[in-house]
Design a protein around this motif. Structure first.
Motif, mmCIF file in Angstrom:
data_model
loop_
_atom_site.group_PDB
_atom_site.id
_atom_site.type_symbol
_atom_site.label_atom_id
_atom_site.label_comp_id
_atom_site.label_asym_id
_atom_site.label_seq_id
_atom_site.Cartn_x
_atom_site.Cartn_y
_atom_site.Cartn_z
ATOM 1 N N THR A 123 21.110 -12.840 6.437
ATOM 2 C CA THR A 123 20.059 -13.154 5.785
ATOM 3 C C THR A 123 19.039 -12.308 7.070
ATOM 4 O O THR A 123 18.916 -12.846 8.395
ATOM 5 C CB THR A 123 19.701 -14.678 5.456
ATOM 6 N N ASN A 124 17.318 -12.693 6.458
ATOM 7 C CA ASN A 124 16.143 -11.617 7.517
ATOM 8 C C ASN A 124 15.435 -12.871 7.832
ATOM 9 O O ASN A 124 15.608 -14.046 7.140
ATOM 10 C CB ASN A 124 15.876 -10.528 6.831
ATOM 11 N N ALA A 125 14.348 -12.460 8.157
ATOM 12 C CA ALA A 125 13.335 -13.428 8.553
ATOM 13 C C ALA A 125 13.121 -13.661 7.554
ATOM 14 O O ALA A 125 11.920 -15.079 8.201
ATOM 15 C CB ALA A 125 12.450 -13.415 9.626
ATOM 16 N N ALA A 126 12.868 -13.501 6.618
ATOM 17 C CA ALA A 126 12.304 -13.624 5.683
ATOM 18 C C ALA A 126 13.196 -14.619 4.450
ATOM 19 O O ALA A 126 12.500 -14.974 3.174
ATOM 20 C CB ALA A 126 11.721 -12.194 4.750
ATOM 21 N N ASN A 129 28.254 -25.090 6.943
ATOM 22 C CA ASN A 129 27.578 -23.784 7.491
ATOM 23 C C ASN A 129 27.540 -23.480 8.643
ATOM 24 O O ASN A 129 27.160 -24.516 9.227
ATOM 25 C CB ASN A 129 26.579 -23.611 6.734
ATOM 26 N N ALA A 130 27.901 -22.632 9.220
ATOM 27 C CA ALA A 130 28.068 -22.301 10.743
ATOM 28 C C ALA A 130 27.098 -21.270 11.113
ATOM 29 O O ALA A 130 27.420 -20.085 10.348
ATOM 30 C CB ALA A 130 29.537 -21.889 11.533
ATOM 31 N N SER A 131 25.785 -21.342 11.237
ATOM 32 C CA SER A 131 24.672 -20.454 11.149
ATOM 33 C C SER A 131 24.406 -19.855 13.070
ATOM 34 O O SER A 131 24.275 -20.724 13.765
ATOM 35 C CB SER A 131 23.356 -20.603 10.940
ATOM 36 N N THR A 132 24.562 -18.235 13.087
ATOM 37 C CA THR A 132 24.284 -18.235 14.537
ATOM 38 C C THR A 132 22.924 -17.215 14.153
ATOM 39 O O THR A 132 22.920 -15.838 12.978
ATOM 40 C CB THR A 132 25.776 -16.916 15.241
ATOM 41 N N THR A 133 21.688 -16.585 14.882
ATOM 42 C CA THR A 133 20.575 -16.076 14.578
ATOM 43 C C THR A 133 20.574 -15.080 15.898
ATOM 44 O O THR A 133 20.425 -15.106 16.767
ATOM 45 C CB THR A 133 19.923 -16.618 14.405
ATOM 46 N N PHE A 134 20.189 -13.507 15.702
ATOM 47 C CA PHE A 134 20.101 -12.811 16.313
ATOM 48 C C PHE A 134 18.862 -12.373 15.949
ATOM 49 O O PHE A 134 18.370 -11.712 14.851
ATOM 50 C CB PHE A 134 20.686 -11.691 15.967
ATOM 51 N N VAL A 147 13.454 -4.216 12.489
ATOM 52 C CA VAL A 147 12.026 -4.300 13.518
ATOM 53 C C VAL A 147 12.601 -5.518 14.464
ATOM 54 O O VAL A 147 12.719 -6.829 14.245
ATOM 55 C CB VAL A 147 11.296 -3.653 12.460
ATOM 56 N N PRO A 148 11.227 -4.891 15.640
ATOM 57 C CA PRO A 148 11.256 -6.198 16.313
ATOM 58 C C PRO A 148 11.034 -7.380 15.805
ATOM 59 O O PRO A 148 9.630 -7.049 14.557
ATOM 60 C CB PRO A 148 10.421 -5.383 17.455
ATOM 61 N N GLY A 149 10.888 -8.074 15.965
ATOM 62 C CA GLY A 149 10.385 -10.302 15.293
ATOM 63 C C GLY A 149 11.194 -9.800 14.557
ATOM 64 O O GLY A 149 10.858 -11.774 13.961
ATOM 65 N N ASP A 150 12.150 -9.306 14.151
ATOM 66 C CA ASP A 150 13.017 -9.287 12.577
ATOM 67 C C ASP A 150 14.157 -10.546 13.294
ATOM 68 O O ASP A 150 14.602 -10.207 14.695
ATOM 69 C CB ASP A 150 13.579 -8.459 12.210
ATOM 70 N N ALA A 151 14.289 -11.650 12.550
ATOM 71 C CA ALA A 151 15.260 -12.542 13.408
ATOM 72 C C ALA A 151 16.465 -12.421 12.075
ATOM 73 O O ALA A 151 16.152 -12.739 11.029
ATOM 74 C CB ALA A 151 14.974 -13.717 13.155
ATOM 75 N N LEU A 152 17.443 -12.084 11.938
ATOM 76 C CA LEU A 152 18.886 -11.841 11.189
ATOM 77 C C LEU A 152 20.062 -12.675 11.223
ATOM 78 O O LEU A 152 20.378 -13.369 12.541
ATOM 79 C CB LEU A 152 19.412 -10.487 11.117
ATOM 80 N N THR A 153 19.906 -14.013 10.358
ATOM 81 C CA THR A 153 21.090 -15.040 10.983
ATOM 82 C C THR A 153 22.554 -14.329 10.288
ATOM 83 O O THR A 153 22.143 -14.549 9.126
ATOM 84 C CB THR A 153 20.274 -16.138 9.969
#
Lengths: 179, 195
Positions: free
Chosen positions: A54-57, A138-143, A70-76
């Motif tokens: 999922t993305n930052a939104a 659920n195991a969640s890791t965010t990039f 893009v910069p600022g986006d957070a992918l989980t």
């Protein structure tokens, strides 16, 4: 046959006769069988489901390789895991290991520690899991792509995140750890 | 003798048992299970802004292939010379051409215009310039658009959308007649930042 031999034979015959009498020599006794029942072992298992990005939104990304970050986006990356823990003294630890290749992306982004939550809720699971914590996890890791990335640094770059490994390890019951 | 042999044999059996247990350490391990997940590849987006001239519709990327900033020469309307006290107009359309997967809005800003005299020309002090953000290029030639305009402007452009900057260049009506036929160059730096 001398007298000693005759005496010994006579004594032996006497003893045999006494033994032949059976119960007359025994004290009271009784035997019975006791059923100890069945010993049933527990279970420990870990079954991964299909991971979701999922993305930052919070929007689900169907194919991560086609999504442009893009910069600022957070992918989980959320990995569903079906955890089976059975046993009265069962306790286990779920650990997550990220590949070493993550280090090379430090220039562009950061990778969070993995959090474990009960599926369908925000409940964060304890480090040591008990049978009550079993089920869907659920195991969640965010990039996170660094928001302060200047100019056009990192445009069109790609980062292969490789394989994330999850390990469920039983923890020895406390009684067996005592000296 | 017999008891000595028996002791030796017992010792050997004990050592064998201990060695055996140490060798098969796995038998002491607790249950465990591992699973592997392939997270895949993350791809960064492109950051591409296009510039389109109002009149000629010439399009160029704001950043050239070699990474340097592009320069777009704008045409003016009306074409030809400017009479003192009158204005000429130009405009540029900026396109947010990113392929970002999520939201990607940028803010385009103009810096203070730089008016330079061309060789041997003292015209620059008699030129004034106003910049305003507009919705479309045809608006640029409307004098009313510049009533509240200043020398700088900014506009936000969502992903796959466009924004417009309109420019009004005016020649002072007190320009000496001796400067007729002179020329000057107006440069307007444009900066685009991701929001």
């Amino acid at each position: 046959m001398n007298k000693m031999a005759k005496g010994a034979i006579a004594t032996g015959v006497g003893v045999i006769l006494l033994v032949g009498g059976g119960g007359t020599l025994a004290t009271w006794n009784q035997a019975s069988n006791v059923s100890m029942g069945e010993v049933v072992s527990g279970d420990l298992n870990l079954e991964p489901g299909a991971g979701v990005w999922t993305n930052a939104a919070g929007t689900e990304i169907p194919v991560i390789s086609q999504y442009k970050v893009v910069p600022g986006d957070a992918l989980t990356y959320t990995q569903p895991l079906n955890v089976s823990l059975k046993g009265d003294l069962m306790a286990a630890k779920l650990t997550v290991a990220l590949p070493d290749s993550y280090a090379q992306y430090a220039e562009y982004g950061t990778v969070s520690a993995t959090t474990l939550t009960k599926a369908g809720s925000a409940e964060v699971l304890p480090e040591i899991l008990k049978p009550a914590n079993a089920g869907k996890v659920n195991a969640s890791t965010t990039f996170t792509f660094n928001v302060d990335t200047p100019d056009r640094i990192g445009t069109n770059a790609s980062a292969d995140l490789g394989e994330i490994s999850y390990k469920l390890e039983q923890q020895a019951p406390a009684s067996t750890l005592q000296p | 003798m017999k008891s000595t042999r028996a002791l030796k044999a017992t010792g050997l059996v004990l050592i064998a048992v201990v060695l055996g247990l140490l060798t098969v350490q796995g038998s002491y391990a607790l249950w465990n299970k591992a699973a592997i997940a392939a997270a895949g590849t993350i791809q960064a987006a492109d950051f591409r802004i296009s510039l389109t001239d109002t009149i000629t519709s010439v399009v160029t990327d704001m950043t050239l292939a070699d990474g340097t900033a592009a320069t777009l020469s704008l045409s003016t309307t009306p074409a030809g010379v400017v009479i003192p006290g009158q204005s000429t107009y130009a405009g540029v359309e900026l396109g947010n051409e990113t392929n970002a997967g999520g939201l990607f809005t940028v803010r385009a800003s103009t810096s203070t215009p730089v008016v330079d005299n061309n060789a041997g020309s003292p015209l620059a002090p008699y030129l004034t310039l106003k910049v305003v953000a507009a919705n479309s290029l045809p608006q640029c030639s409307s004098a009313a658009l510049y009533e509240d305009a200043s020398e700088t402007a900014e506009t936000d452009i969502p992903k796959q959308d466009t924004g417009v900057f309109c420019f009004q260049v005016s020649l002072a009506d007190n320009m000496p007649a001796s400067l007729s036929g002179q020329s000057a160059t107006v440069a307007i730096p444009i900066t685009v930042n991701q929001l």
